[in-house]
Write an enzyme that holds these catalytic residues in place. Structure first.
Site, PDB file in Angstrom:
ATOM      1  N   ASN A   7      -1.202  -2.200  -5.557  1.00 18.55           N
ATOM      2  CA  ASN A   7      -0.612  -0.897  -5.291  1.00 18.55           C
ATOM      3  C   ASN A   7       0.837  -0.976  -5.763  1.00 18.55           C
ATOM      4  OD1 ASN A   7       0.935   1.209  -4.082  1.00 18.55           O
ATOM      5  ND2 ASN A   7      -0.656   1.540  -2.554  1.00 18.55           N
ATOM      6  N   ASN A   9       3.029   1.495  -6.137  1.00 16.97           N
ATOM      7  CA  ASN A   9       3.949   2.473  -5.536  1.00 16.97           C
ATOM      8  C   ASN A   9       4.812   3.151  -6.608  1.00 16.97           C
ATOM      9  OD1 ASN A   9       5.242   3.996  -3.606  1.00 16.97           O
ATOM     10  ND2 ASN A   9       6.587   2.357  -2.896  1.00 16.97           N
ATOM     11  N   GLU A  35      -1.822   4.015  -6.492  1.00 16.62           N
ATOM     12  CA  GLU A  35      -0.566   4.762  -6.315  1.00 16.62           C
ATOM     13  C   GLU A  35       0.272   4.709  -7.598  1.00 16.62           C
ATOM     14  OE1 GLU A  35       2.208   5.775  -2.476  1.00 16.62           O
ATOM     15  OE2 GLU A  35       1.218   3.823  -2.471  1.00 16.62           O
ATOM     16  N   TYR A 110      -8.010   3.752  -3.509  1.00 14.38           N
ATOM     17  CA  TYR A 110      -6.800   4.019  -2.736  1.00 14.38           C
ATOM     18  C   TYR A 110      -7.167   4.939  -1.571  1.00 14.38           C
ATOM     19  CZ  TYR A 110      -2.062   5.533  -1.536  1.00 14.38           C
ATOM     20  OH  TYR A 110      -0.894   5.818  -0.861  1.00 14.38           O
ATOM     21  N   ASP A 150      -6.240  -0.627  -2.015  1.00 12.73           N
ATOM     22  CA  ASP A 150      -5.467  -0.425  -0.799  1.00 12.73           C
ATOM     23  C   ASP A 150      -6.318   0.380   0.178  1.00 12.73           C
ATOM     24  OD1 ASP A 150      -3.700   0.246   1.186  1.00 12.73           O
ATOM     25  OD2 ASP A 150      -2.256   1.263  -0.120  1.00 12.73           O
ATOM     26  N   ASN A 152      -5.557   0.679   3.392  1.00  9.89           N
ATOM     27  CA  ASN A 152      -4.670   1.204   4.436  1.00  9.89           C
ATOM     28  C   ASN A 152      -5.197   0.907   5.843  1.00  9.89           C
ATOM     29  OD1 ASN A 152      -2.117   2.462   3.740  1.00  9.89           O
ATOM     30  ND2 ASN A 152      -3.301   3.834   2.425  1.00  9.89           N
ATOM     31  N   ASP A 246       6.383  -2.151  -2.618  1.00  9.69           N
ATOM     32  CA  ASP A 246       6.361  -2.577  -1.218  1.00  9.69           C
ATOM     33  C   ASP A 246       5.062  -3.301  -0.877  1.00  9.69           C
ATOM     34  OD1 ASP A 246       4.982  -0.178  -1.570  1.00  9.69           O
ATOM     35  OD2 ASP A 246       5.634   0.708   0.328  1.00  9.69           O
ATOM     36  N   HIS A 247       4.091  -3.242  -1.781  1.00 11.77           N
ATOM     37  CA  HIS A 247       2.887  -4.074  -1.707  1.00 11.77           C
ATOM     38  C   HIS A 247       3.079  -5.287  -2.608  1.00 11.77           C
ATOM     39  CE1 HIS A 247      -0.049  -1.033   0.042  1.00 11.77           C
ATOM     40  NE2 HIS A 247       0.994  -0.276  -0.245  1.00 11.77           N
TER      41      HIS A 247
END
Length: 255
Positions: A7, A9, A35, A110, A150, A152, A246-247
Site C-alpha cells: 500500500n 499511499n 491506494e 484494498y 491491505d 485493514n 505509512d505502510h
C-alpha cells in the site's frame, strides 16, 4: 517467484521517496499495489519508468480522483486480467484487480477502512459480506488463488501493538477479527504466520507520535493463499525498512 504487496499511499508521493529505485533493487516478479491514488493519464512518467523496469502494468483506479485504486505490475504477462468484482460501488472505489497466470491467480485487494466513522464502517461490513461470497464462487474456477493487499484488519492480538487500548478501534473490532478468522479457516493460509509466529511484526504505523520509530504498529497487509498452494510457499517477509508510505511492503516467495 517473488511477489510484493505494498500500500503505497499515493504512488506519486511514493515515487518522490525512491519507490522505483527500491523496486528495481528488489527484482520482484510481480507487485500488487494499493491506494495508488492516480489515474493512468496523470502519471505518464511513472508508467514509462515501470516499463523500463520490465513490467507489464494493469490499473484499476477509483472514479474519485486522488482516492483508493489498485494496480498489478508483472514481468510475466498474464493470461487474463479481471478488472473489478462486479459490485458497482466497490468497483467505483477501485478495490479489486486480478491477474491470471499459469498455475495461479493473483489479486490486489484494498479493503475499505471504517476509521472515518459509522457510515464507512457499515460499508466495510458490506464489503466483507460480499467478498466472502465472491471468493467462494471465484475459487470454483480459480482454486490456486493469492489475495494480496491491505485488508485493514488485524487478525489477532499478536498483530497489533496494544490490543487492549484498540479493542474498540476499527480494524480490530471483534466482528472484523471474527470475519478474518472465518475467511482464513475457509481454505486459506495467512502466509506470514505460516512461517513466523513471533510478535512485533507490523505493516502499518500511524504518522502520529513517532509510532513507526517505536514500532507501535498494526499488521493489516497480507498475502493470503489458498491451501492448495501450501507446497509452493517458500518464505514470507515484512520489509519495514522501505519508507515510501505509512505502510511497508510484504514479500512472498513461491517455488
Amino acid at each position: 517467484m517473488k511477489i510484493i504487496s505494498y500500500n503505497v499511499n499515493g504512488i506519486r508521493a511514493a515515487a518522490t521517496k525512491g519507490l522505483f529505485t527500491w523496486l528495481q533493487a528488489t527484482d520482484a516478479d510481480m507487485v500488487c499495489l494499493q491506494e495508488v491514488k492516480a489515474l493512468k493519464e496523470q502519471i505518464p512518467d511513472i508508467l514509462a519508468l515501470i516499463e523500463q523496469l520490465g513490467y507489464h502494468h494493469y490499473w484499476f483506479p477509483a472514479e474519485k480522483k486522488g482516492y483508493s485504486g489498485v494496480a498489478i505490475l508483472t514481468k510475466v504477462k498474464p493470461n487474463h486480467v479481471e478488472y473489478g468484482c462486479g459490485e458497482q460501488w466497490i468497483d467505483a472505489e477501485g478495490r479489486v484487480l486480478r491477474a491470471d497466470f499459469d498455475g495461479f491467480s493473483l489479486m490486489s485487494l484494498y479493503m475499505p477502512s471504517g476509521s472515518s466513522g459509522d457510515e464507512r464502517q457499515a460499508k466495510k461490513y458490506e464489503f466483507m459480506s460480499f467478498f466472502n461470497s465472491y471468493i467462494d464462487e471465484l475459487r470454483k474456477t480459480h482454486p490456486n488463488l493469492i489475495i494480496s493487499g491491505d485488508y485493514n484488519i488485524c487478525h489477532r492480538a499478536i498483530d497489533i501493538h496494544n490490543p487492549k487500548s484498540n479493542a474498540n478501534s476499527s480494524g480490530f473490532l471483534p466482528e472484523e477479527r471474527e470475519w478474518m478468522e472465518l475467511f482464513i479457516n475457509n481454505g486459506f493460509i495467512d502466509s506470514f504466520r505460516h512461517f513466523n509466529q513471533d510478535p512485533h511484526h507490523y505493516t502499518w504505523w500511524s504518522y502520529r507520535a513517532g509510532a513507526r520509530g517505536k514500532n507501535l504498529g498494526w499488521r493489516i497487509d497480507y498475502h493470503l493463499t489458498t491451501k492448495v498452494l501450501e507446497n509452493r510457499l517458500k518464505s514470507v517477509r515484512i520489509l519495514p525498512d522501505a519508507l515510501h508510505s505509512d505502510h511497508c511492503p510484504i514479500l512472498l516467495e513461491l517455488v
